[in-house]
Design an enzyme around this catalytic site. Structure first.
Site, PDB file in Angstrom:
ATOM      1  N   ARG A 239      30.122  16.451  37.298  1.00 58.24           N
ATOM      2  CA  ARG A 239      29.654  15.664  38.434  1.00 58.24           C
ATOM      3  C   ARG A 239      28.668  16.506  39.241  1.00 58.24           C
ATOM      4  O   ARG A 239      28.900  17.714  39.451  1.00 58.24           O
ATOM      5  CB  ARG A 239      30.817  15.244  39.337  1.00 58.24           C
ATOM      6  CG  ARG A 239      31.729  14.156  38.767  1.00 58.24           C
ATOM      7  CD  ARG A 239      31.032  12.784  38.685  1.00 58.24           C
ATOM      8  NE  ARG A 239      31.886  11.733  38.173  1.00 58.24           N
ATOM      9  CZ  ARG A 239      31.940  11.337  36.886  1.00 58.24           C
ATOM     10  NH1 ARG A 239      31.172  11.920  35.989  1.00 58.24           N
ATOM     11  NH2 ARG A 239      32.731  10.354  36.514  1.00 58.24           N
ATOM     12  N   GLU A 268      22.424  10.965  42.352  1.00 57.57           N
ATOM     13  CA  GLU A 268      21.908  10.429  41.089  1.00 57.57           C
ATOM     14  C   GLU A 268      21.273   9.082  41.332  1.00 57.57           C
ATOM     15  O   GLU A 268      21.927   8.226  41.924  1.00 57.57           O
ATOM     16  CB  GLU A 268      23.044  10.266  40.077  1.00 57.57           C
ATOM     17  CG  GLU A 268      23.453  11.579  39.482  1.00 57.57           C
ATOM     18  CD  GLU A 268      24.515  11.466  38.397  1.00 57.57           C
ATOM     19  OE1 GLU A 268      24.819  10.341  37.957  1.00 57.57           O
ATOM     20  OE2 GLU A 268      25.039  12.499  37.995  1.00 57.57           O
ATOM     21  N   HIS A 287      22.527  11.589  32.999  1.00 61.98           N
ATOM     22  CA  HIS A 287      23.967  11.289  32.881  1.00 61.98           C
ATOM     23  C   HIS A 287      24.252  10.497  31.586  1.00 61.98           C
ATOM     24  O   HIS A 287      24.781   9.376  31.634  1.00 61.98           O
ATOM     25  CB  HIS A 287      24.455  10.509  34.119  1.00 61.98           C
ATOM     26  CG  HIS A 287      25.924  10.712  34.400  1.00 61.98           C
ATOM     27  ND1 HIS A 287      26.455  10.774  35.658  1.00 61.98           N
ATOM     28  CD2 HIS A 287      26.980  10.848  33.560  1.00 61.98           C
ATOM     29  CE1 HIS A 287      27.766  10.939  35.592  1.00 61.98           C
ATOM     30  NE2 HIS A 287      28.112  10.988  34.330  1.00 61.98           N
TER      31      HIS A 287
END
Ligand code: DGY
Length: 330
Positions: A239, A268, A287
């Site tokens: 993360r 993000e 991601h």
């Protein structure tokens, strides 16, 4: 009897969607971007179930706006987007999708490790931009892998997967930092559990696989980067919030560390002018660690099963808060 009503916050693979649509009256958010928070809140207001993504914030206010909500099935192994104590307190079951993405994520961590160490992306851009004129004896020199030390923060399933690749394939020494010992890693890979400071000082590769929570948020800050070797490569497939991104940028630009390979950022996505994207020694992927056919199909299948079990009053296949069993909403 009418089917339970559910909201699915994005189109997921058919493997799961079909099951959801057979069992439920499902509304599927059709956009590429997530539903804005207020829209999500009004969509779940009369729902029995919610199939969410890691980009959806599921907080107490949203739960209170959905008095019939029995289950939140997250299409991810991570669940830091959901307030778990609040869900448990309200009798709402929460599910996640572990295991099916372990190998894909460990592969991604290793791909970033070798690509950052050997400057693959930077070299590719060099070729594309017409700068490749001749073979350069001093050009594009990176770091070796064989026999080096990999430090794993969080020796769970994915951390173990990365450590196994490094040890079995590249003969690396494995050290790790975790609140719990991992006996399999110690027995099978000769891994040694060490303090965070020892890990940072000794590792040539530091790969983070920890959960993000109040104790781990921001653990990779300027003090942590200052303890790493100037030749070290930092990998984050967990993360973005585990690192203080501006401190990472400073460490990359000042040569405190050699390079970084990231599948996650904070926030993000990063804005187009985020200084991280200007660092030549950082690789930034959007991601995608779980983005393989079998992982995403597997995640969809588990997420559908979790949703249906939660609606049927049965145990969830992958249950984040099984302690809710006694008090779950009927
Ligand atoms: C997860 O599952 O938590 C990943 O970050 C996305 O697949």
């Amino acid at each position: 009897m009418s089917k339970p009503k559910v909201f699915v916050t994005r189109r997921i693979p058919e493997a799961g969607l079909k099951k959801v649509q057979e069992f439920c009256q499902a509304e599927i958010w059709p956009e590429q971007m997530p539903p804005p928070y207020d829209v999500l809140r009004s969509k779940v207001a009369d729902c029995d179930g919610l199939l969410s993504l890691l980009t959806d914030k599921i907080d107490p206010a949203l739960m209170d706006a959905a008095p019939k909500l029995k289950v939140v099935s997250n299409y991810a192994v991570g669940f830091n987007n959901i307030d778990i104590p609040a869900a448990t307190q309200r009798g709402i079951c929460v599910g996640n999708t572990p295991d099916v993405l372990t190998d894909a994520t460990a592969d991604m961590a290793f791909a970033l490790l070798i690509a950052a160490a050997r400057r693959i992306v930077e070299s590719h851009e060099y070729s594309l931009s017409g700068q490749w004129k001749t073979w350069e004896p001093l050009g594009h020199i990176g770091q070796d892998l064989v026999g080096r030390t990999v430090g794993v923060i969080g020796m769970g399933r994915i951390g173990y997967g990365l450590a196994r690749r490094c040890q079995r394939g590249w003969d690396m020494k494995v050290i790790y930092h975790d609140v719990r010992p991992n006996e399999t890693a110690e027995r099978e890979l000769g891994a040694k559990r060490v303090s965070l400071d020892e890990l940072l000082a000794q590792s040539d590769y530091v790969s983070v696989h920890a959960d993000m929570n109040d104790t781990t948020r921001g653990m990779f800050n300027s003090a942590a980067f200052a303890k790493m070797k100037p030749t070290a490569v930092f990998i984050n497939t967990a993360r973005g919030g585990l690192m203080v991104q501006k401190d990472l940028v400073e460490a990359l630009n000042s040569g405190k560390i050699f390079a970084a390979g990231l599948d996650v950022t904070d926030p993000e996505p990063p804005s187009a002018d985020d200084p991280l994207l200007k660092c030549k020694n950082a690789i930034v992927a959007p991601h995608i660690a779980s983005a393989t056919v079998s992982s995403r199909n597997g995640m969809a299948d588990i997420a559908a099963d979790n949703l249906i079990a939660g609606l049927s009053g049965k145990p969830l296949r992958c249950w984040v808060n099984p302690q809710v069993a006694e008090t779950r909403r009927k």
